[in-house]
Write a protein that holds these residues in place. Structure first.
Motif, PDB file in Angstrom:
ATOM      1  N   TYR A 157     -65.564-107.289  55.090  1.00  0.00           N
ATOM      2  CA  TYR A 157     -66.946-107.320  54.602  1.00  0.00           C
ATOM      3  C   TYR A 157     -67.409-108.717  54.205  1.00  0.00           C
ATOM      4  O   TYR A 157     -68.596-108.939  54.023  1.00  0.00           O
ATOM      5  N   THR A 158     -66.466-109.652  54.081  1.00  0.00           N
ATOM      6  CA  THR A 158     -66.862-111.049  53.913  1.00  0.00           C
ATOM      7  C   THR A 158     -66.177-111.867  55.010  1.00  0.00           C
ATOM      8  O   THR A 158     -65.197-111.407  55.613  1.00  0.00           O
ATOM      9  N   VAL A 159     -66.681-113.070  55.236  1.00  0.00           N
ATOM     10  CA  VAL A 159     -66.122-113.907  56.306  1.00  0.00           C
ATOM     11  C   VAL A 159     -64.642-114.184  56.038  1.00  0.00           C
ATOM     12  O   VAL A 159     -63.793-114.032  56.922  1.00  0.00           O
ATOM     13  N   GLY A 160     -64.333-114.545  54.784  1.00  0.00           N
ATOM     14  CA  GLY A 160     -62.946-114.855  54.438  1.00  0.00           C
ATOM     15  C   GLY A 160     -62.037-113.651  54.581  1.00  0.00           C
ATOM     16  O   GLY A 160     -60.924-113.756  55.124  1.00  0.00           O
ATOM     17  N   SER A 161     -62.488-112.476  54.105  1.00  0.00           N
ATOM     18  CA  SER A 161     -61.619-111.290  54.175  1.00  0.00           C
ATOM     19  C   SER A 161     -61.423-110.856  55.628  1.00  0.00           C
ATOM     20  O   SER A 161     -60.346-110.412  56.008  1.00  0.00           O
ATOM     21  N   GLU A 162     -62.455-111.013  56.474  1.00  0.00           N
ATOM     22  CA  GLU A 162     -62.316-110.660  57.885  1.00  0.00           C
ATOM     23  C   GLU A 162     -61.267-111.552  58.556  1.00  0.00           C
ATOM     24  O   GLU A 162     -60.391-111.073  59.270  1.00  0.00           O
ATOM     25  N   TYR A 163     -61.362-112.839  58.283  1.00  0.00           N
ATOM     26  CA  TYR A 163     -60.450-113.798  58.911  1.00  0.00           C
ATOM     27  C   TYR A 163     -59.000-113.502  58.508  1.00  0.00           C
ATOM     28  O   TYR A 163     -58.116-113.380  59.360  1.00  0.00           O
ATOM     29  N   CYS A 164     -58.787-113.345  57.204  1.00  0.00           N
ATOM     30  CA  CYS A 164     -57.410-113.149  56.727  1.00  0.00           C
ATOM     31  C   CYS A 164     -56.878-111.762  57.081  1.00  0.00           C
ATOM     32  O   CYS A 164     -55.702-111.605  57.381  1.00  0.00           O
ATOM     33  N   LEU A 165     -57.756-110.757  57.066  1.00  0.00           N
ATOM     34  CA  LEU A 165     -57.320-109.402  57.442  1.00  0.00           C
ATOM     35  C   LEU A 165     -56.874-109.389  58.904  1.00  0.00           C
ATOM     36  O   LEU A 165     -55.802-108.866  59.234  1.00  0.00           O
ATOM     37  N   ALA A 166     -57.687-110.003  59.776  1.00  0.00           N
ATOM     38  CA  ALA A 166     -57.361-110.000  61.209  1.00  0.00           C
ATOM     39  C   ALA A 166     -56.014-110.678  61.456  1.00  0.00           C
ATOM     40  O   ALA A 166     -55.169-110.170  62.209  1.00  0.00           O
ATOM     41  N   LEU A 167     -55.805-111.822  60.806  1.00  0.00           N
ATOM     42  CA  LEU A 167     -54.541-112.542  61.010  1.00  0.00           C
ATOM     43  C   LEU A 167     -53.372-111.754  60.435  1.00  0.00           C
ATOM     44  O   LEU A 167     -52.294-111.676  61.040  1.00  0.00           O
ATOM     45  N   SER A 168     -53.609-111.160  59.261  1.00  0.00           N
ATOM     46  CA  SER A 168     -52.548-110.364  58.633  1.00  0.00           C
ATOM     47  C   SER A 168     -52.168-109.178  59.517  1.00  0.00           C
ATOM     48  O   SER A 168     -51.003-108.789  59.604  1.00  0.00           O
ATOM     49  N   GLN A 169     -53.160-108.599  60.191  1.00  0.00           N
ATOM     50  CA  GLN A 169     -52.884-107.456  61.073  1.00  0.00           C
ATOM     51  C   GLN A 169     -52.055-107.867  62.291  1.00  0.00           C
ATOM     52  O   GLN A 169     -51.380-107.046  62.892  1.00  0.00           O
ATOM     53  N   ALA A 170     -52.150-109.158  62.647  1.00  0.00           N
ATOM     54  CA  ALA A 170     -51.323-109.647  63.757  1.00  0.00           C
ATOM     55  C   ALA A 170     -50.010-110.226  63.244  1.00  0.00           C
ATOM     56  O   ALA A 170     -49.226-110.788  64.011  1.00  0.00           O
TER      57      ALA A 170
END
Lengths: 442, 225
Positions: A102-115
């Protein structure tokens, strides 16, 4: 772009598709590191099914595949989701649907964490998103959404990029930037497949070209300009009417907690005219359309409307009230004869009893324009009507608009699409909040 | 609704330390249970002021408008029922007090709901060993504004078409369902890959001190005065 070594993407499809539905067949291709494939073809030719088959998405739609796919040596139908997510970057036509955070930072870190990758938020500076770290993703511009998807794809180390109509919603500046980022990805040894109705935009990257038709390959080989179909946009005659039906006088508008997005804009629309409204992402085109429609109240200035106004949004489904085109059209007027005439004129007879969910965006827009005519609309405001339309569908939509204008409807079209420019009587550009008339379309 | 809950990201009062948020919430709940009108009015003022200063004036105005709906309803129905002769008797001043009380409760709830950070919720779920569910708070905060936007646009188009609002719910829902399907397609492999690492959060000392000070002041007023 150079090619070398083992192929990153290997496709050998005998047949793939949906039970009792559409299928693609006899598709064989290989893409090595540094190679780009641009896929084009009319709507319904199988481009999206091809991408779904390659990415493994077909199983989500209960599809089947007879053949073999390999992405960096992994089978997308057998491999673990996390590995596939780390290998394949998918950028959808509407990039906002590729975002979960829901925020730019959380999207970026969530996506990387998921990989399985630990994130460093500072890296977002490289993509011009560092300032937006705590900004909500809802409300980003299309270009910013793409950059965010791009950042998460590159930084999680994807090898294969699958990109669906990436240039549709973005301005000229963002287009060049996006093409350059694809170039960098290829130079680093990645490969990419781009679906695009405007393949010429990619010619500087020396891609391979695939033209599809009815589920099979019509051409696969080096990029050849002469093979690419051009839309037959009709030339619109100048309006024969002299009546002003919409006039905006020095209007200004700002959203809460932000600066003025429109400052002192003036615009005049005559009956039978088609006006093009263009400008960079986030410049306020949609906002201006909504003000012209009377959906937003300007902070300063006035809008004078002499007649009935309708607005067809970027998501045309929101226009509808009824589940099928027949019901929508029949509820637009009590004149059955006029319904028959408009249906025939717009060539939408085959669509009448199709559920709206099954219609393409172009078909939904055509029916919506037909409904607007039946409602005796004087002013029609369309937001990005050409998004995702192939040359054929685009020319059909353009003919629809010309027909509507010849019946005295005044039309304002907000668009990035250069293919539509010949259709307009006047073109306005909005940039930095200022609206300027730049040229006449014809 | 959008302005009251989804207007801004992880900054301002969402960056208050989680323990401080919890402490503040407990104080507020205690205050409401004790329920002195004086404290309720102070809560109302404190939340409108903190909201206007730290979240934005548009939050304060949207919250007052949103909260005025239940507040007005309760006050009006109590007064009307009393006028019809059904006990207890409610004077105009009583009705105004009902309005102020409900307004205060409602704005307090909106303020505390706004303090909830989906990123911190996701981290809690990751730490609890539920990484698969940790996507849900983020996705909810992501899709809710979209749903509200569809609803708003659908209503607006309905007004242009001259149709009643009751007919505009279905198009908005259809668009939202389609958006859900597209989100699922665009994130298919991703949704099957739970996050491994907690997401970074930034705590803000200034906002934490303000929140705790307001909480302490409310508690003191409740217990002493």
């Amino acid at each position: 772009m150079s090619s070398s070594n083992e192929p990153l993407i290997k496709v050998d499809i005998i047949k793939a598709g949906y039970p009792n539905g559409f299928s693609i067949s006899n598709i064989k291709l290989e893409l090595g590191p540094g190679q780009l494939l641009v896929v084009t073809g009319p709507s319904g030719s199988g481009k999206t099914t091809l991408v779904k088959t390659i990415s493994g998405l077909l199983k989500l739609d209960n599809g089947y595949i007879d053949g073999k796919i390999s992405i960096a040596g992994k089978d997308p139908y057998k491999e673990d989701s996390r590995i596939l997510y780390g290998l394949i970057g998918y950028i959808p036509q509407e990039p906002w649907y590729g975002i979960i955070g829901y925020t730019v930072g959380s999207e970026y870190c969530l996506a990387l964490s998921q990989a399985g990758v630990k994130c460093l938020e500072e890296n977002l500076d490289e993509y011009g998103l560092g300032e937006l770290l705590d900004h909500v993703t809802y409300g980003l511009s299309a270009g910013q959404y793409q950059r965010l998807l791009w950042a998460t794809s590159i930084d999680r180390g994807v090898k294969a990029l699958l990109i669906d109509e990436p240039l549709v919603y973005i301005d000229k500046y963002s287009k060049n930037k996006f093409i350059n980022t694809v170039r960098e990805h290829l130079e680093k040894g990645g490969s990419a497949i781009v679906i695009d109705h405007e393949p010429l935009a990619w010619s500087s990257l020396e891609p391979k070209l695939m033209i599809m038709s009815r589920g099979v390959i019509e051409y696969l080989g080096p990029f050849k300009r002469e093979l690419i179909p051009e839309p037959g946009i009709p030339v619109k005659k100048a309006s024969i009417y002299d009546e002003t039906i919409l006039e905006a006088r020095r209007i200004s508008y700002h959203y809460p907690a932000s600066r003025f997005i429109i400052r002192g804009a003036s615009l005049t629309l005559r009956r039978g005219e088609i006006i093009g409204l263009t400008g960079p992402n986030g410049s306020g085109k949609t906002t201006l359309l909504k003000i012209l429609a009377g959906l937003l109240k300007p902070d300063k200035g006035v809008v004078v409307r002499n007649g009935r106004t309708l607005y067809i949004p970027e998501e045309p489904l929101l226009y509808y009230t009824h589940p099928t085109p027949r019901e929508e059209l029949e509820n637009s007027t009590s004149d059955k004869e006029l319904v028959r005439e408009v249906v025939e004129l717009f060539g939408i007879g085959d669509l009448l009893d199709e559920p709206l969910a099954k219609l393409s965006s172009g078909e939904r827009r055509r029916v919506a324009v037909a409904s607007a005519i039946l409602r005796k609309t004087d002013v029609l405001l369309l937001d990005e009507p050409s998004a995702g339309l192939d040359p054929y569908s685009l020319s059909v939509l353009a003919e629809t608009l010309v027909e509507a204008s010849s019946r005295g409807v005044g039309i304002v079209v907000a668009t990035h699409d250069p293919r539509l420019m010949g259709l307009f009587d006047k073109v306005y550009v909005i940039d930095g909040g200022v609206l300027k008339r730049v040229l006449s379309g014809h | 609704m959008y302005r009251a809950l989804f207007l801004k990201g992880e900054g301002s009062i969402r960056s208050v330390y989680s323990t401080a948020k919890l402490t503040y919430t407990v104080i507020i709940v205690l205050s409401i249970i004790i329920g002195r009108d004086k404290a309720l009015l102070i809560l109302l003022l404190a939340h409108v002021l903190m909201g206007a200063l730290f979240i934005g004036r548009e939050w304060a105005s949207a919250s007052i408008i949103l909260s005025s709906i239940p507040a007005g309803w309760y006050a009006l129905t109590a007064y009307t029922v009393s006028l019809l002769g059904i006990p207890p008797y409610v004077s105009l001043v009583d009705a105004l007090m009902i309005y102020a009380r409900v307004l205060s409760y409602s704005i307090t709830i909106l303020f505390i709901a706004y303090m909830v950070s989906p990123v911190r919720l996701a981290n809690i779920l990751i730490k609890m060993g539920k990484p698969g569910s940790s996507i849900m708070p983020l996705l909810t905060w992501r899709l809710m504004p979209l749903g509200l936007k569809f609803m708003r646009e659908s209503m607006m188009i309905g007004s242009l078409k001259g149709e009643p609002a009751s007919k505009r719910l279905a198009p908005a829902l259809a668009a939202l369902l389609e958006a859900g399907g597209k989100t699922l397609h665009a994130n298919y492999h991703r949704l099957g890959s739970p996050p491994i690492h907690a997401l970074p959060v930034r705590n803000n000392v200034k906002y934490t001190v303000v929140i705790l000070s307001v909480g302490a002041a409310v508690l003191i007023i409740q217990l002493v005065f």
